[in-house]
Every structure is written in C-alpha cells, then in structure tokens.
Design a protein around this motif. Structure first.
Motif, short mmCIF file in Angstrom:
data_model
loop_
_atom_site.label_atom_id
_atom_site.label_comp_id
_atom_site.label_asym_id
_atom_site.label_seq_id
_atom_site.Cartn_x
_atom_site.Cartn_y
_atom_site.Cartn_z
N LEU A 1 27.48 -12.27 29.45
CA LEU A 1 27.91 -12.84 30.74
C LEU A 1 29.43 -12.95 30.84
O LEU A 1 30.01 -12.62 31.86
N ARG A 2 30.08 -13.37 29.78
CA ARG A 2 31.53 -13.57 29.83
C ARG A 2 32.33 -12.28 29.88
O ARG A 2 33.46 -12.27 30.31
N VAL A 3 31.76 -11.19 29.39
CA VAL A 3 32.51 -9.93 29.35
C VAL A 3 32.07 -8.93 30.42
O VAL A 3 32.71 -7.90 30.59
N ASP A 4 31.00 -9.22 31.14
CA ASP A 4 30.52 -8.34 32.20
C ASP A 4 31.28 -8.66 33.48
O ASP A 4 31.19 -9.77 33.98
N PRO A 5 32.05 -7.71 34.02
CA PRO A 5 32.84 -8.00 35.22
C PRO A 5 31.99 -8.41 36.43
O PRO A 5 32.47 -9.08 37.32
N SER A 6 30.72 -8.02 36.46
CA SER A 6 29.86 -8.40 37.59
C SER A 6 29.22 -9.76 37.36
O SER A 6 28.52 -10.27 38.23
N HIS A 7 29.45 -10.36 36.20
CA HIS A 7 28.94 -11.69 35.85
C HIS A 7 27.42 -11.77 35.89
O HIS A 7 26.86 -12.80 36.28
N ARG A 8 26.76 -10.69 35.49
CA ARG A 8 25.31 -10.72 35.38
C ARG A 8 24.93 -11.36 34.04
O ARG A 8 25.57 -11.09 33.03
N PRO A 9 23.91 -12.19 34.04
CA PRO A 9 23.48 -12.79 32.77
C PRO A 9 22.69 -11.78 31.94
O PRO A 9 21.57 -11.41 32.27
N VAL A 10 23.31 -11.30 30.86
CA VAL A 10 22.69 -10.31 29.99
C VAL A 10 22.74 -10.83 28.55
O VAL A 10 23.79 -11.21 28.06
N LEU A 11 21.57 -10.85 27.90
CA LEU A 11 21.50 -11.19 26.48
C LEU A 11 21.07 -9.96 25.71
O LEU A 11 20.21 -9.20 26.14
N VAL A 12 21.67 -9.78 24.54
CA VAL A 12 21.29 -8.70 23.64
C VAL A 12 20.83 -9.34 22.34
O VAL A 12 21.56 -10.15 21.75
N GLY A 13 19.64 -9.00 21.89
CA GLY A 13 19.13 -9.49 20.62
C GLY A 13 19.05 -8.33 19.65
O GLY A 13 18.41 -7.33 19.93
N LEU A 14 19.73 -8.44 18.52
CA LEU A 14 19.71 -7.40 17.50
C LEU A 14 18.89 -7.88 16.30
O LEU A 14 19.15 -8.97 15.77
N GLU B 1 11.84 -24.23 30.51
CA GLU B 1 12.16 -23.83 31.89
C GLU B 1 13.01 -22.56 31.96
O GLU B 1 13.28 -22.04 33.05
N LEU B 2 13.43 -22.03 30.83
CA LEU B 2 14.23 -20.81 30.80
C LEU B 2 13.44 -19.69 31.49
O LEU B 2 12.32 -19.38 31.10
N PRO B 3 14.01 -19.08 32.53
CA PRO B 3 13.24 -18.08 33.28
C PRO B 3 13.04 -16.78 32.50
O PRO B 3 13.82 -16.44 31.60
N ALA B 4 12.00 -16.07 32.87
CA ALA B 4 11.72 -14.76 32.28
C ALA B 4 12.79 -13.77 32.72
O ALA B 4 13.36 -13.90 33.81
N PRO B 5 13.07 -12.77 31.91
CA PRO B 5 14.06 -11.77 32.32
C PRO B 5 13.59 -10.95 33.52
O PRO B 5 12.39 -10.73 33.69
N VAL B 6 14.54 -10.53 34.32
CA VAL B 6 14.25 -9.67 35.48
C VAL B 6 13.95 -8.25 35.00
O VAL B 6 13.06 -7.58 35.49
N ARG B 7 14.72 -7.80 34.01
CA ARG B 7 14.55 -6.47 33.41
C ARG B 7 14.77 -6.58 31.91
O ARG B 7 15.42 -7.51 31.45
N HIS B 8 14.29 -5.59 31.20
CA HIS B 8 14.54 -5.54 29.76
C HIS B 8 14.55 -4.09 29.29
O HIS B 8 14.00 -3.21 29.94
#
Length: 81
Positions: free
Chosen positions: A10-23, A55-62
């Motif tokens: 989120l902090r580095v995406d210029p469009s401010h989309r909430p994106v999580l990456v799990g490795l 209450e954490l919402p499900a992802p829109v895409r994955h």
C-alpha cells in the motif's frame, strides 16, 4: 503453513491500492503446491484474521504462484541454468 514474509505494498503503490504479498518458503511452500488457489488464500486469510480480527474483508482478487512447479523458477526466487 505460515508465510516467511508478508509485504504490504500500500505504501509503495502510487495508486494506493491495498495489496498484500505473502511469501512462503521451505516445507510450508511445498505444502501449498498441491492446494487449490482458494485453499491457499483461505489459509493466508485465516492467519491474517487471527492477527487483525475476523472482520478483515476477503480479497477482491488474488494471484497464487507455484514456483516449485514452474519449469523456469524450479522452486526458487532465482535460478541460474
């Protein structure tokens, strides 16, 4: 299976989309190879909800990658052939 690293883009995406990456690495990564995308995402979301609440919402895409099955990655972030 537990991710070795979770990155919040989120902090580095210029469009401010909430994106999580799990490795995932090692045995945890191998354990996920044969699961469906829905099972992998469900497992990841269960961990996140334990940390931040149900209450954490499900992802829109994955996107789920399977590097051990990828003939170009051969199970690693980098591979010299």
């Amino acid at each position: 299976a537990h991710p070795s690293l979770v990155i919040n883009l989120l902090r580095v995406d210029p469009s401010h989309r909430p994106v999580l990456v799990g490795l995932y690495a090692g045995a945890d990564a191998w354990a996920l190879e044969n699961l469906s995308d829905e099972e992998v995402v469900g497992s990841f979301m269960a961990l996140l909800r334990r940390a931040w609440g149900p209450e954490l919402p499900a992802p829109v895409r994955h996107v789920v990658t399977r590097w051990a099955s990828d003939e170009l990655a051969l199970g690693t972030y980098t591979y010299l052939h």
